[in-house]
Design a protein around this motif. Sequence first.
Motif, PDB file in Angstrom:
ATOM      1  N   SER A   1       0.818  -1.216   0.000  1.00  0.00           N
ATOM      2  CA  SER A   1       0.000   0.000   0.000  1.00  0.00           C
ATOM      3  C   SER A   1       0.850   1.263   0.000  1.00  0.00           C
ATOM      4  CB  SER A   1      -0.938   0.013   1.210  1.00  0.00           C
ATOM      5  OG  SER A   1      -0.181   0.049   2.403  1.00  0.00           O
ATOM      6  N   ASN A   2       2.132   1.150   0.322  1.00  0.00           N
ATOM      7  CA  ASN A   2       2.999   2.325   0.348  1.00  0.00           C
ATOM      8  C   ASN A   2       3.980   2.345  -0.828  1.00  0.00           C
ATOM      9  OD1 ASN A   2       4.639   0.247   1.205  1.00  0.00           O
ATOM     10  ND2 ASN A   2       5.677   1.454   2.742  1.00  0.00           N
TER      11      ASN A   2
ATOM     12  N   LEU B   1      -3.577   3.702   6.530  1.00  0.00           N
ATOM     13  CA  LEU B   1      -3.013   4.967   6.088  1.00  0.00           C
ATOM     14  C   LEU B   1      -2.553   5.793   7.273  1.00  0.00           C
ATOM     15  CD1 LEU B   1      -5.799   5.926   3.534  1.00  0.00           C
ATOM     16  CD2 LEU B   1      -3.570   4.943   3.009  1.00  0.00           C
TER      17      LEU B   1
ATOM     18  N   GLN C   1       1.204   6.935   2.811  1.00  0.00           N
ATOM     19  CA  GLN C   1       0.995   8.344   3.140  1.00  0.00           C
ATOM     20  C   GLN C   1       0.046   8.943   2.103  1.00  0.00           C
ATOM     21  OE1 GLN C   1       2.974   9.749   5.805  1.00  0.00           O
ATOM     22  NE2 GLN C   1       3.509   7.614   6.105  1.00  0.00           N
ATOM     23  N   VAL C   2      -0.906   9.747   2.569  1.00  0.00           N
ATOM     24  CA  VAL C   2      -1.831  10.433   1.681  1.00  0.00           C
ATOM     25  C   VAL C   2      -1.809  11.908   2.048  1.00  0.00           C
ATOM     26  CG1 VAL C   2      -4.237  10.715   0.973  1.00  0.00           C
ATOM     27  CG2 VAL C   2      -3.323   8.434   1.406  1.00  0.00           C
TER      28      VAL C   2
ATOM     29  N   MET D   1     -11.044  10.802   4.806  1.00  0.00           N
ATOM     30  CA  MET D   1      -9.817  10.016   4.899  1.00  0.00           C
ATOM     31  C   MET D   1      -9.551   9.592   6.337  1.00  0.00           C
ATOM     32  SD  MET D   1      -8.681   9.407   1.934  1.00  0.00           S
ATOM     33  CE  MET D   1      -7.220   8.598   2.521  1.00  0.00           C
TER      34      MET D   1
ATOM     35  N   SER E   1       4.692   6.185  -1.590  1.00  0.00           N
ATOM     36  CA  SER E   1       5.178   6.975  -0.456  1.00  0.00           C
ATOM     37  C   SER E   1       6.466   6.401   0.120  1.00  0.00           C
ATOM     38  CB  SER E   1       4.103   7.109   0.621  1.00  0.00           C
ATOM     39  OG  SER E   1       3.667   5.852   1.076  1.00  0.00           O
TER      40      SER E   1
END
Length: 75
Positions: free
Chosen positions: A3-4, A74, A37-38, A65, A7
Motif C-alpha cells: 500500500s505504500n 493509512l 501516506q496520503v 480520509m 510513499s
Amino acid sequence: MPSNKYSSQLTQNKAYGTAQAMLYATGLTEPDMARAQVGIVSMWYDGNPCNMHLGRLADYVQASMRESIDRNNLV
C-alpha cells in the motif's frame, strides 16, 4: 502490491533524510513511516467566488480520509 508503493520512495529511501526529518517533526513514528501516506492539498481563497468552496471541499476529503485510516492502513 504494497500500500505504500509510492510513499515509500520518500519515507524509506535514506537519500531523503531531510524530508523524513520533517515528517517525524509532524509527529509521525517509525511504524507510520512504513505505512502509506496520503496528502490533501487545497489552494482555496475566500475572495474569489471560483475557489471559495475548495476549503470546505478539502475539509470534507480530510474528514473522509480520517474515517478510513485504520481500515486502509493509512497515516
